[in-house]
Design a protein around this motif. Sequence first.
Motif, PDB file in Angstrom:
ATOM      1  N   LYS A  34       0.842  -1.193   0.000  1.00 18.39           N
ATOM      2  CA  LYS A  34       0.000   0.000   0.000  1.00 18.39           C
ATOM      3  C   LYS A  34       0.877   1.242   0.000  1.00 18.39           C
ATOM      4  CE  LYS A  34      -4.038  -2.038   2.205  1.00 18.39           C
ATOM      5  NZ  LYS A  34      -4.977  -1.995   3.363  1.00 18.39           N
ATOM      6  N   LYS A  35       0.414   2.256  -0.684  1.00 24.43           N
ATOM      7  CA  LYS A  35       1.168   3.509  -0.790  1.00 24.43           C
ATOM      8  C   LYS A  35       1.331   4.126   0.599  1.00 24.43           C
ATOM      9  CE  LYS A  35       2.939   6.998  -3.152  1.00 24.43           C
ATOM     10  NZ  LYS A  35       4.213   6.875  -3.882  1.00 24.43           N
ATOM     11  N   VAL A  36       2.565   4.501   0.925  1.00 21.23           N
ATOM     12  CA  VAL A  36       2.837   5.176   2.205  1.00 21.23           C
ATOM     13  C   VAL A  36       3.724   6.387   1.936  1.00 21.23           C
ATOM     14  CG1 VAL A  36       2.643   3.082   3.597  1.00 21.23           C
ATOM     15  CG2 VAL A  36       4.866   3.737   2.659  1.00 21.23           C
ATOM     16  N   GLY A  37       3.703   7.315   2.850  1.00 19.09           N
ATOM     17  CA  GLY A  37       4.561   8.483   2.716  1.00 19.09           C
ATOM     18  C   GLY A  37       5.954   8.196   3.256  1.00 19.09           C
ATOM     19  N   TYR A  38       6.966   8.808   2.633  1.00 18.10           N
ATOM     20  CA  TYR A  38       8.329   8.703   3.135  1.00 18.10           C
ATOM     21  C   TYR A  38       9.098   9.930   2.663  1.00 18.10           C
ATOM     22  CZ  TYR A  38       8.972   6.808  -1.576  1.00 18.10           C
ATOM     23  OH  TYR A  38       8.961   6.630  -2.927  1.00 18.10           O
ATOM     24  N   GLU A  39      10.243  10.159   3.284  1.00 14.79           N
ATOM     25  CA  GLU A  39      11.016  11.362   2.985  1.00 14.79           C
ATOM     26  C   GLU A  39      11.624  11.273   1.595  1.00 14.79           C
ATOM     27  OE1 GLU A  39      14.487  14.157   5.045  1.00 14.79           O
ATOM     28  OE2 GLU A  39      13.840  12.287   6.004  1.00 14.79           O
ATOM     29  N   GLY A  40      11.522  12.354   0.831  1.00 11.26           N
ATOM     30  CA  GLY A  40      12.043  12.387  -0.530  1.00 11.26           C
ATOM     31  C   GLY A  40      13.490  12.840  -0.580  1.00 11.26           C
ATOM     32  N   GLY A  41      13.852  13.525  -1.670  1.00  4.58           N
ATOM     33  CA  GLY A  41      15.226  13.972  -1.862  1.00  4.58           C
ATOM     34  C   GLY A  41      15.569  15.169  -0.986  1.00  4.58           C
ATOM     35  N   LEU A  42      16.859  15.414  -0.861  1.00  2.00           N
ATOM     36  CA  LEU A  42      17.346  16.572  -0.111  1.00  2.00           C
ATOM     37  C   LEU A  42      17.016  17.840  -0.902  1.00  2.00           C
ATOM     38  CD1 LEU A  42      19.097  17.788   2.222  1.00  2.00           C
ATOM     39  CD2 LEU A  42      21.059  17.516   0.684  1.00  2.00           C
ATOM     40  N   VAL A  43      16.361  18.804  -0.243  1.00  5.71           N
ATOM     41  CA  VAL A  43      15.973  20.044  -0.923  1.00  5.71           C
ATOM     42  C   VAL A  43      16.534  21.235  -0.167  1.00  5.71           C
ATOM     43  CG1 VAL A  43      14.054  21.507  -1.666  1.00  5.71           C
ATOM     44  CG2 VAL A  43      13.853  19.028  -1.846  1.00  5.71           C
ATOM     45  N   ILE A  44      17.273  22.089  -0.881  1.00 10.36           N
ATOM     46  CA  ILE A  44      17.769  23.355  -0.335  1.00 10.36           C
ATOM     47  C   ILE A  44      17.386  24.437  -1.331  1.00 10.36           C
ATOM     48  CG2 ILE A  44      19.830  24.700   0.268  1.00 10.36           C
ATOM     49  CD1 ILE A  44      21.226  22.010   0.910  1.00 10.36           C
ATOM     50  N   ASN A  45      16.866  25.547  -0.852  1.00 12.59           N
ATOM     51  CA  ASN A  45      16.532  26.666  -1.738  1.00 12.59           C
ATOM     52  C   ASN A  45      16.846  27.972  -1.029  1.00 12.59           C
ATOM     53  OD1 ASN A  45      13.877  28.675  -2.476  1.00 12.59           O
ATOM     54  ND2 ASN A  45      15.132  27.948  -4.166  1.00 12.59           N
ATOM     55  N   ARG A  46      17.800  28.731  -1.574  1.00  9.69           N
ATOM     56  CA  ARG A  46      18.174  30.018  -0.994  1.00  9.69           C
ATOM     57  C   ARG A  46      17.979  31.098  -2.042  1.00  9.69           C
ATOM     58  NH1 ARG A  46      23.611  27.299   1.602  1.00  9.69           N
ATOM     59  NH2 ARG A  46      22.686  26.624   3.564  1.00  9.69           N
ATOM     60  N   GLY A 144      20.089   8.749  -1.643  1.00  8.15           N
ATOM     61  CA  GLY A 144      20.206   9.986  -2.425  1.00  8.15           C
ATOM     62  C   GLY A 144      20.485  11.189  -1.545  1.00  8.15           C
ATOM     63  N   ARG A 145      19.782  11.288  -0.422  1.00  4.43           N
ATOM     64  CA  ARG A 145      20.004  12.402   0.505  1.00  4.43           C
ATOM     65  C   ARG A 145      21.419  12.351   1.073  1.00  4.43           C
ATOM     66  NH1 ARG A 145      14.985  10.715   2.156  1.00  4.43           N
ATOM     67  NH2 ARG A 145      15.807   9.774   4.071  1.00  4.43           N
ATOM     68  N   ALA A 146      21.865  11.137   1.412  1.00  6.50           N
ATOM     69  CA  ALA A 146      23.199  10.995   2.003  1.00  6.50           C
ATOM     70  C   ALA A 146      24.290  11.407   1.008  1.00  6.50           C
ATOM     71  CB  ALA A 146      23.414   9.547   2.453  1.00  6.50           C
ATOM     72  N   ILE A 147      24.128  11.021  -0.250  1.00  7.64           N
ATOM     73  CA  ILE A 147      25.132  11.354  -1.266  1.00  7.64           C
ATOM     74  C   ILE A 147      25.135  12.852  -1.551  1.00  7.64           C
ATOM     75  CG2 ILE A 147      25.726  11.063  -3.714  1.00  7.64           C
ATOM     76  CD1 ILE A 147      24.549   8.128  -3.308  1.00  7.64           C
ATOM     77  N   LEU A 148      23.948  13.436  -1.663  1.00  3.96           N
ATOM     78  CA  LEU A 148      23.881  14.884  -1.886  1.00  3.96           C
ATOM     79  C   LEU A 148      24.448  15.651  -0.702  1.00  3.96           C
ATOM     80  CD1 LEU A 148      20.467  15.485  -3.685  1.00  3.96           C
ATOM     81  CD2 LEU A 148      22.742  15.893  -4.590  1.00  3.96           C
ATOM     82  N   ARG A 149      24.179  15.180   0.516  1.00  3.77           N
ATOM     83  CA  ARG A 149      24.712  15.848   1.708  1.00  3.77           C
ATOM     84  C   ARG A 149      26.235  15.778   1.715  1.00  3.77           C
ATOM     85  NH1 ARG A 149      24.150  19.955   4.245  1.00  3.77           N
ATOM     86  NH2 ARG A 149      21.904  19.563   4.282  1.00  3.77           N
ATOM     87  N   LEU A 150      26.774  14.636   1.293  1.00  2.00           N
ATOM     88  CA  LEU A 150      28.214  14.477   1.179  1.00  2.00           C
ATOM     89  C   LEU A 150      28.790  15.510   0.196  1.00  2.00           C
ATOM     90  CD1 LEU A 150      30.410  12.355   2.193  1.00  2.00           C
ATOM     91  CD2 LEU A 150      30.147  11.311  -0.067  1.00  2.00           C
ATOM     92  N   MET A 151      28.115  15.673  -0.941  1.00  2.00           N
ATOM     93  CA  MET A 151      28.568  16.632  -1.953  1.00  2.00           C
ATOM     94  C   MET A 151      28.454  18.070  -1.454  1.00  2.00           C
ATOM     95  SD  MET A 151      26.852  14.844  -5.318  1.00  2.00           S
ATOM     96  CE  MET A 151      27.328  16.147  -6.443  1.00  2.00           C
ATOM     97  N   VAL A 152      27.328  18.365  -0.797  1.00  2.00           N
ATOM     98  CA  VAL A 152      27.113  19.719  -0.253  1.00  2.00           C
ATOM     99  C   VAL A 152      28.203  20.053   0.759  1.00  2.00           C
ATOM    100  CG1 VAL A 152      25.605  21.051   1.289  1.00  2.00           C
ATOM    101  CG2 VAL A 152      24.637  19.869  -0.686  1.00  2.00           C
ATOM    102  N   ASP A 153      28.480  19.116   1.664  1.00  2.00           N
ATOM    103  CA  ASP A 153      29.516  19.350   2.683  1.00  2.00           C
ATOM    104  C   ASP A 153      30.879  19.567   2.034  1.00  2.00           C
ATOM    105  OD1 ASP A 153      27.596  19.073   4.609  1.00  2.00           O
ATOM    106  OD2 ASP A 153      28.152  17.031   5.195  1.00  2.00           O
TER     107      ASP A 153
END
Length: 347
Positions: A34-46, A144-153
């Motif tokens: 069944k469809k459930v909600g979960y956290e998507g990609g890392l989003v930053i907007n400045r 995906g979030r972990a890899i993007l966070r690694l790149m951002v850092d």
Amino acid sequence: SYEDVYVRSTASIWEQLIEFYYPHDYIASIKEDKKVGYEGGLVINRQGLYDNVYKIDISSMYPNIMMNYLIHSRKDSNKVMLSLLKLFTEKRLELKKKAKQGDETANLIQESLKILINSAYGFLGTGGYAFNDMEASAAVTAYGRAILRLMVDFIESKNGYIIECDTDGIYFSSPNGEAIFNELVEYLKPLNFSIELEYKDVILFADMKKNYVIIYKDKDKVTVKGSIWRGRDKSYLVRKWGIQYMKALVMDKAKAEQMKQEMYALIQNGKAWDWLAKTMKVSATSTTLKSAGFKEGDRVRFCYKKHRSKNSEISLSPDQCYDIRYYLKEFDKLLKRINKVAFRGDK
């Protein structure tokens, strides 16, 4: 049939591909998640107006996460989807080489494969299919979030300023952007991810999330994302003058001031009709355009001759002029909108 292909979703294609490799009795025994909600990609907007901007794109991020970390539906015990992803990716790379040599058929096929490959993650998280898997889908976005966070850092450790980050792309500002990118390529090699520099040393007007304008310094070219700064219903004042004004704010503030004064004068003197006119499709609720004799479905380019909350009058050509007072207020609103974003926060 052709009609069936046109209307089928990529999720239904993935379901059929996987089912082909399993016996009917096994397929009948499993149940869809069944469809459930979960956290998507890392989003930053400045928000802001930025110079020296670079965009890094991660090639096929989610499919590569699935292949690198062996993420698949728990019901797909033979890892059929991962085998197909690997096969399709290899085939696409072959076809891309042929496409670069001018083979149009190869290009059409590789573009279709790209869509199918990138839709694999979406299939896992789509309800209504026996081989979906909500936990696997959530795991893909977590990686995906972990890899993007690694790149951002990493970028921030090199004094790059992160402007926007969304799923598989990062915009950042730095006078040494290309050097940071090259170092990041080496840094990510152990993770088996390839990245590309999609834009380099451009001006970025970052508005709301997924709404931004990329302005090239050395040419009269822009790339506009989102609906705020483009569309037929936007006047040339918004989608042409406004964008050139953004560029001038970065490259030549004296020119920006001159542009502003000249446009004020044009509007004030009734000579800005072509800048102010917008094109709209007459809808059921377009009372002003209908009262002017236009029918639903017509496209009309017009200014307001007299703008009121009700019963406005329209102008269809420069010789009919326009409501100067109304458009001076609209111009002030546009300037406030641009300046509010451009000078927001600390960059």
